[in-house]
Design an enzyme around this catalytic site. Sequence first.
Site, mmCIF file in Angstrom:
data_model
loop_
_atom_site.group_PDB
_atom_site.id
_atom_site.type_symbol
_atom_site.label_atom_id
_atom_site.label_comp_id
_atom_site.label_asym_id
_atom_site.label_seq_id
_atom_site.Cartn_x
_atom_site.Cartn_y
_atom_site.Cartn_z
ATOM 1 C CG HIS A 449 -1.721 1.243 1.394
ATOM 2 N ND1 HIS A 449 -3.039 1.334 1.023
ATOM 3 C CD2 HIS A 449 -1.386 2.471 1.860
ATOM 4 C CE1 HIS A 449 -3.479 2.561 1.257
ATOM 5 N NE2 HIS A 449 -2.498 3.272 1.771
ATOM 6 C CD GLU A 450 1.729 3.606 3.845
ATOM 7 O OE1 GLU A 450 1.884 4.664 3.213
ATOM 8 O OE2 GLU A 450 0.779 3.434 4.638
ATOM 9 C CG HIS A 453 0.522 6.397 -0.695
ATOM 10 N ND1 HIS A 453 -0.609 6.905 -1.298
ATOM 11 C CD2 HIS A 453 0.092 5.777 0.428
ATOM 12 C CE1 HIS A 453 -1.670 6.597 -0.564
ATOM 13 N NE2 HIS A 453 -1.275 5.913 0.483
ATOM 14 C CG HIS A 456 -0.009 8.449 -7.020
ATOM 15 N ND1 HIS A 456 -1.148 8.636 -6.289
ATOM 16 C CD2 HIS A 456 -0.240 9.035 -8.212
ATOM 17 C CE1 HIS A 456 -2.028 9.314 -7.019
ATOM 18 N NE2 HIS A 456 -1.499 9.566 -8.188
ATOM 19 C CD GLU A 478 -4.737 6.603 1.408
ATOM 20 O OE1 GLU A 478 -4.237 5.467 1.299
ATOM 21 O OE2 GLU A 478 -4.087 7.594 1.789
ATOM 22 C CE1 TYR A 589 -8.984 7.149 6.104
ATOM 23 C CE2 TYR A 589 -10.805 8.396 7.043
ATOM 24 C CZ TYR A 589 -9.455 8.113 6.984
ATOM 25 O OH TYR A 589 -8.593 8.789 7.790
#
Length: 656
Positions: A449-450, A453, A456, A478, A589
């Site tokens: 997940h991180e 980012h 991105h 997200e 979210y």
Amino acid sequence: MGFDYRTITPERVATLTDEAIAAADLLLANAATASPTSFEGTVQPIDDADALVYAASGRGAFMARVHPEAAVRDAGQAAETRIRTWQAALPGREDLARAVRAYAETDAARELTGQQRRLLDHLLRDFRRAGQDLPAEQRAEAGRLRSRIVELEVAFQRNIDEWQDGLDLTREELDGLPEDYVGRLAPGATDGTYRVTLAYPDYYPFLENARRRDLRQELERRFFNRALTSNRPVIAELLGLRRQLAHVLGYASWADYAVEIKMAGTPDRVWDFLNELIPPLADKTDREIETMSALLASDTGDTQFRSWDWRYYDSQLLRNEFSVDQDAVAEYFPLDAVLDGLFGLSGEVFGLEYRELPEPTAWHPDVRLFEVLDRPTGRLLGTFYVDLFPREGKFGHAMAWPITLPRRAADGSQRGEELPEAAIVANIPPPTTGAPSLVQHSDVEMLFHEFGHILHEIVSQAHFARFSIFQVEPDFEEAPSQIMQHWTWQPSVLRQFARHYRTREPIPEDLVDRLVAARDLNVGLKTLFRLCRLSVLDLELHTGDGPDRIDEIHRETFGVTRLPFHEGTFDLAAFGHIASGYDAGYYGYIWSKVYGDDMWSRFEREGITDPAVGGSYRREILEPSASLDADEMLRRFLGREPSNATFLKLLGLVPA
Ligand SMILES: [Zn+2]
């Protein structure tokens, strides 16, 4: 070679922050007085100033989260406050607004296209939202309202942090709690008791494990009433003032004001979204509650299932029927294999190459540094630090932190000296003498997940700092990391890198199936209980006469959970998001989860590791970053209107 973080001192953090702010202020002063006005003279310097201050934040303020020395962390904290204040004040600068608006009136400005046009429009929007289009008197009123709102938001958070409550319980009353939990508890006020506080590591395991139903109820009552007396008046004043400020600024409600700059655009669209999503989840939740009610009835004879019961029966089911030994799973995820898997997979799918740099001159010897290159051309796109092991004083959760922002020229090369840099910060168990660092599956998912980012940020082709990932609409930002998470649940993907650290056996497929089943247990209720209920609550309170009907709305929206309201509670008083930037935005979210899943549907259909879909995803979603509206990017990538169908399908549901 990157910035030398080894030489960072508290003084250096302070001076580099001062210097960046001074240089940025000079740029802004020049922009405000440029004559004649022009894009290069009036608008570009504002973005240059932004980029300078962001970079200083990455060198200095960021140290608050990671530096081993407390004095440097404190200096980082002070730097962060200064930078945030500077950033928040920017749209209120009247000289700047005057200059930019004068420029916007020129023929040259009217002919702007693409990202330059968008940058100008966004600046004008910032100024308008700050009240700069209003007559002086109203502008002053907006300023007064805003300062009071900020005071109240700070007080709201502080009241939550300072609230202390809990229960002193005997060992007998702690029936059901594991020994290591009891061992961690502080002694209670009377001899032979243990203090169970409302802190998460005390509260959640208690609700999940305590056999004494009456005590679960009592602890939930206290938990739901955190900050009740101090925050009840604060929330009323805060909601009222936000409504007033929205009206002064010309909006029908605070929700209209807040949602305007998000992907959803209007509260109506958020309502449509929630109204489509909640009914199928409610059906699923009713079935989940039925199953758990039967367990409650056989335990107690009571059939009235309550909010303080579900975590307990969920954890019973998890233990008895969906049991997965997470430590045994972690043996298939030694850290190096996880990173190899992550880099191999994302490199293949998105057309990237990673190279580790020796001697990274980072803030701690554990930290590693990698370059990201475009695979077809070999062009260096940026670098990222990887800081994964816990240390005293380090940020305790996981995050991706952009250090310097991408600003590409039209040919894709970076403007200015520095390539984009980022850091991934997390806390996973370090290696021991007998074994490498073994990563829990939830942490594998977190790392993917991180890293989403990080990519991105680094593959961004946006021309301005303003359009880096910081400015991706908050209800969409997200979503790109959702894609990455999906891979960690796919047996075919895991087989490529998840191998037992001793036997080298690939992870058994049935183990992955059990992981998935455990993840999906009671997912209807889990989604409704917080994500959906609080989205509805937050939005209603910021709409129409919401500020006048707080208790009624709070009580009514509990119905979203499909469980009866816990009488005598008011958990809105401890809903920190409502005062920390998520006001009329909590829905983001679930919104970004739904549209992240929607994007995943293309991978599912065309191949979950297919470089053609990956390439399209990189071009349509990652590279534009915030230089296009998320809505437009999403439609381009999907080739159709966005939909909640994949989100529901993955939960085994059909759309309403
Ligand atoms: Zn995230």
